[in-house]
Each structure stands twice: as C-alpha cells, then as structure tokens.
Design a protein around this motif. Structure first.
Motif, short mmCIF file in Angstrom:
data_model
loop_
_atom_site.label_atom_id
_atom_site.label_comp_id
_atom_site.label_asym_id
_atom_site.label_seq_id
_atom_site.Cartn_x
_atom_site.Cartn_y
_atom_site.Cartn_z
N ARG A 184 0.82 -1.22 0.00
CA ARG A 184 0.00 0.00 0.00
C ARG A 184 0.85 1.27 0.00
NH1 ARG A 184 -2.25 3.77 -1.26
NH2 ARG A 184 -4.05 4.82 -0.30
N ILE A 185 2.08 1.17 0.45
CA ILE A 185 2.95 2.35 0.50
C ILE A 185 3.56 2.52 -0.89
CG2 ILE A 185 4.80 3.52 1.72
CD1 ILE A 185 2.36 2.71 3.45
N THR A 186 2.95 3.39 -1.67
CA THR A 186 3.36 3.61 -3.06
C THR A 186 3.95 5.00 -3.22
OG1 THR A 186 1.20 4.52 -3.63
CG2 THR A 186 1.46 2.11 -3.83
N PRO A 187 4.69 5.24 -4.29
CA PRO A 187 5.18 6.60 -4.54
C PRO A 187 4.04 7.61 -4.63
CG PRO A 187 6.33 5.02 -5.94
CD PRO A 187 5.23 4.26 -5.26
N GLU A 188 2.91 7.20 -5.18
CA GLU A 188 1.77 8.13 -5.30
C GLU A 188 1.25 8.52 -3.92
OE1 GLU A 188 2.47 5.91 -8.90
OE2 GLU A 188 2.01 5.17 -6.89
N LEU A 189 1.12 7.55 -3.02
CA LEU A 189 0.66 7.84 -1.67
C LEU A 189 1.64 8.75 -0.95
CD1 LEU A 189 -1.16 7.42 0.83
CD2 LEU A 189 0.18 5.35 1.31
N VAL A 190 2.91 8.44 -1.05
CA VAL A 190 3.93 9.22 -0.36
C VAL A 190 3.95 10.66 -0.87
CG1 VAL A 190 6.42 9.47 -0.04
CG2 VAL A 190 5.34 7.23 0.25
N ASN A 191 3.78 10.85 -2.16
CA ASN A 191 3.76 12.20 -2.72
C ASN A 191 2.58 13.01 -2.21
OD1 ASN A 191 6.13 11.98 -4.21
ND2 ASN A 191 5.09 11.15 -6.01
N ILE A 192 1.47 12.35 -1.93
CA ILE A 192 0.32 13.04 -1.35
C ILE A 192 0.64 13.44 0.09
CG2 ILE A 192 -2.04 12.71 -0.49
CD1 ILE A 192 -2.50 10.99 -3.03
N LEU A 193 1.16 12.52 0.87
CA LEU A 193 1.42 12.79 2.28
C LEU A 193 2.38 13.95 2.48
CD1 LEU A 193 1.82 9.13 3.63
CD2 LEU A 193 -0.22 10.58 3.74
#
Length: 409
Positions: free
Chosen positions: A250-259
C-alpha cells in the motif's frame, strides 16, 4: 545503604559491561526477523502465488492483495496445515469475530511452528470465545462529541475514517467495528468531524485512524489532509496504520507524494514481532522516511507473541535499522475475546528494566497503560528513585547501583 563511589576505577569495567548483554547476544540469532528467515517466507509466498495463479506484479499491487485476503478455512488450509479440530474452531470463531489475512501476511506464518507469533496475531483460535472483557473497554463511544471523533485530551483528538484493515488482528481493540463488510466513514461524517476541529481552536493535533487510515484511497486522503491543513490551529497531523506491517504494498510513490504535501505529517505503525520486519516492510518504511515523515512504532504487549525481554530488544533494535522509532509499548486492553493475549504488568516492567542501559535510549519506548473508561494513557516504568530529601536525591542506575545527586537550588 552503602553508596558506591562511581569514580573509583575498575580495570574490568568494560568486560563487565559486555558481560551484561552476553546472554542476549548468545540467543538473538535464534530470534529471527523476516529478513533472516526469508527463504521459508519465499516458499510460502510461492505456494500462495500458485494457489491464486498470480504473478509477481499482482503480488506487489495492494488492491490485488486486498481482493485475495484469506477469509475462509478452506483457503487457509491450502497454505497452513490444519487439523479438523482447528478448522472447526476457526469456523466457530468466525461466526462471532470476522477474520481476513492479506496474502503477504499469510506468507509470514511459519508453517512448522504452531506458536508462530504471526499465526497467533492473524488466525482465529477457540480462546476468542472466552466472554471475559468488554467490547469497548476504553469507552470510545462515551468520549465522542460527534460521530467519528474520539476526544480524551484538551489539545488533540482522533478521527476514525474506516473499519477496514489489511489484516484483522485477533487482539484488536476495535473489533466491535469490523462488522461483516468493509465500510469507509461517509463523507458527511468526515465533513462534520472537520467542522468540529475547525470550531475548537484548542485542537492542535489530529490523529487519523480507523481501522487503518491508509485503507482510504489516495484521493480521499488527499482531500481529508487538505481540509485539515486549511485549519490554522491544526499544527500536526498523524496517521495510524499497520499497512507497512501487514500490507506494505500500500505504500506507493503516489501515496507518499500526497502525504508529503501536508507536512508536518507523522505516521505511527504497529510492529509486534521481529518476524514482521521483511525486505518489503523495510522498503515501505524507508519510502515514508525518505519523504521526511517521522515513523513511530506502537507495539502491543501480547502473551505468546512478544512478552519476552529479548524479543522486544531484538524487535526495537531492528526497527531503528529501518528508521522506525519505538514509541509506545501498550499494555493489552481488556477487550472481549482477547484474554489469551493478556499479560500481567510485572512482565511489562521486566521488559522495560531489561532495555534500560542494555540498548540505546532510541530503542526504549514508553510503557503505557490505558486507563479504563477513557481515563487516558498513563506511563509506568521501573522505579529508579530511592529517596528524595531536601538536600539530596538517592537513585539507582540501570545496574541497580545507588548514587546520589544534590537537590539544591
């Protein structure tokens, strides 16, 4: 009481220091992390991929993982050998308490060890039918000013956004919320929760949890974090998630960029066993850390899983290597159906005593007891204070050796 002069020279002092951790050094190799037992985990992963006729690319997709969670005795039995009695027990428990295990987390179960700490956390057992305890021992309902919020402290609160998790832990304090279906909180409830935060300017710290905060879609998290960040008095946003442990895909580059758009963001995760530290969980944690997100770990002290000083020491030292700071050890809550996980407080105190001086302070969390009926988190620790007087204080160090300091202005 004789107080030793700590300045007196002992030519064997360094040998004595090393001897104080020799017992741990002799056994730590047998307390294997997931990385150290990766060949066995790979074999289990291969069996699961073959069962579902899946590819490595699918395995890395958290949506595939969620769609293929193990939710039946038959599916579990394809991967872990179960006796007929065990199958009956799982089916019986499943009538009361739902279970679901991600393929990733299923692969961590040691099929040769009936006492595997991963198995104990993930698979139902007949002990869950013990009626001892309460469904809501923390009285979260009684501390909820509006739906979706729990507030016990003057400057912070939690917003529960979903009942979904990558894996339903058998000791979960919110097992009453799991229900029969995965459900996100409605947008109307979230809007009302945000309005509550906006209307109460003493709230400076918001924790988003569930369930698991990272079960929300990227778009939903982006919207929620954006709305909270618009509130001037909200200084810190925290997210509670076990996905680095049970569903690291679940920890994806897309998620991290949002956070990282909404700093300061903090993430607290939930490793309970050194076996949960794998190459995949390491990659997930490092991805978050590389985005400037501090990571803390909230371990629950669990009978048969981690109520051992050496296991906790190994876990905490390995967590620091993947850039996760041990934050809390939670004494288990008296949740109905979890009595087989309960420990006595002496065990927790022994673990805390065993850490101090024998490992870095960075690897020493705070041992927390949650007060019943919403009384809040209360720290407990071994007593190092022996005497406090007007002019001096007598204490003991981690070895039990007393010393004194002046107590004057």
């Amino acid at each position: 009481m004789q107080i030793q002069d700590l300045h007196s020279y002992d030519e064997n002092r360094f040998e004595k220091l090393e001897a104080s951790i020799e017992e741990y050094e002799n056994v730590k190799g047998s307390i294997k992390t997931g990385m150290e037992d990766k060949e066995k985990i790979k074999r289990q992963k291969k069996r699961i991929l073959e069962k579902f006729q899946a590819t490595e690319e699918q395995w890395r997709d958290h949506k595939w993982q969620m769609a293929h969670r193990f939710e039946t005795v038959e599916d579990i039995g394809d991967i872990i050998e179960l006796s007929d009695e065990e199958k009956k027990q799982i089916e019986k428990v499943g009538e009361t308490f739902r279970y679901a295990i991600s393929p990733y987390y299923m692969a961590l179960i040691d099929p040769d060890d009936p006492n595997c700490p991963i198995r104990k956390q993930a698979m139902p057992c007949h002990d869950e039918l013990d009626e001892t305890g309460m469904l809501d021992p923390m009285d979260e309902a009684g501390w909820s000013p509006v739906e979706g919020i729990t507030r016990r402290y003057p400057d912070r609160l939690i917003i529960k956004v979903t009942n979904m998790c990558g894996m339903y832990c058998r000791f979960c304090q919110r097992r009453r919320m799991i229900g029969e279906h995965d459900v996100h909180v409605s947008k109307e409830v979230l809007v009302n929760a945000i309005e509550y935060v906006r209307d109460h300017d003493k709230i400076r710290d918001v924790l988003i949890t569930g369930g698991d905060a990272f079960m929300l879609s990227d778009q939903s998290l982006d919207w929620l974090l954006g709305e909270l960040r618009k509130i001037e008095h909200v200084e810190i946003i925290r997210l509670g998630t076990r996905t680095p442990v049970t569903l690291p895909q679940r920890i994806t580059p897309e998620l991290v960029n949002i956070l990282k758009k909404y700093h300061p963001i903090y993430v607290n995760t939930h490793f309970n066993s050194q076996r949960e530290i794998t190459e995949e969980s390491k990659e997930a944690c490092e991805m978050l850390a590389n985005a400037g997100i501090p990571l803390g770990n909230q371990m629950v002290l669990l009978n048969g899983v981690n109520n051992d000083p050496f296991i906790v020491r190994k876990l905490n030292q390995q967590l620091l290597k993947i850039r996760v700071k041990p934050y809390y050890i939670f004494h288990p809550k008296t949740v109905k159906g979890t009595s087989h996980f309960w420990v006595n407080m002496e065990e927790g105190m022994e673990i805390m005593e065993s850490l101090r001086g024998r490992t870095s302070g960075m690897a020493i969390p705070t041992y927390i007891v949650n007060g019943s009926e919403g009384m809040g988190k209360t720290p407990i620790m071994p007593n190092y204070l022996l005497y406090m007087g007007k002019d001096k204080v007598v204490m003991r160090n981690w070895e039990g050796r007393p010393f004194q300091v002046e107590n004057k202005k």
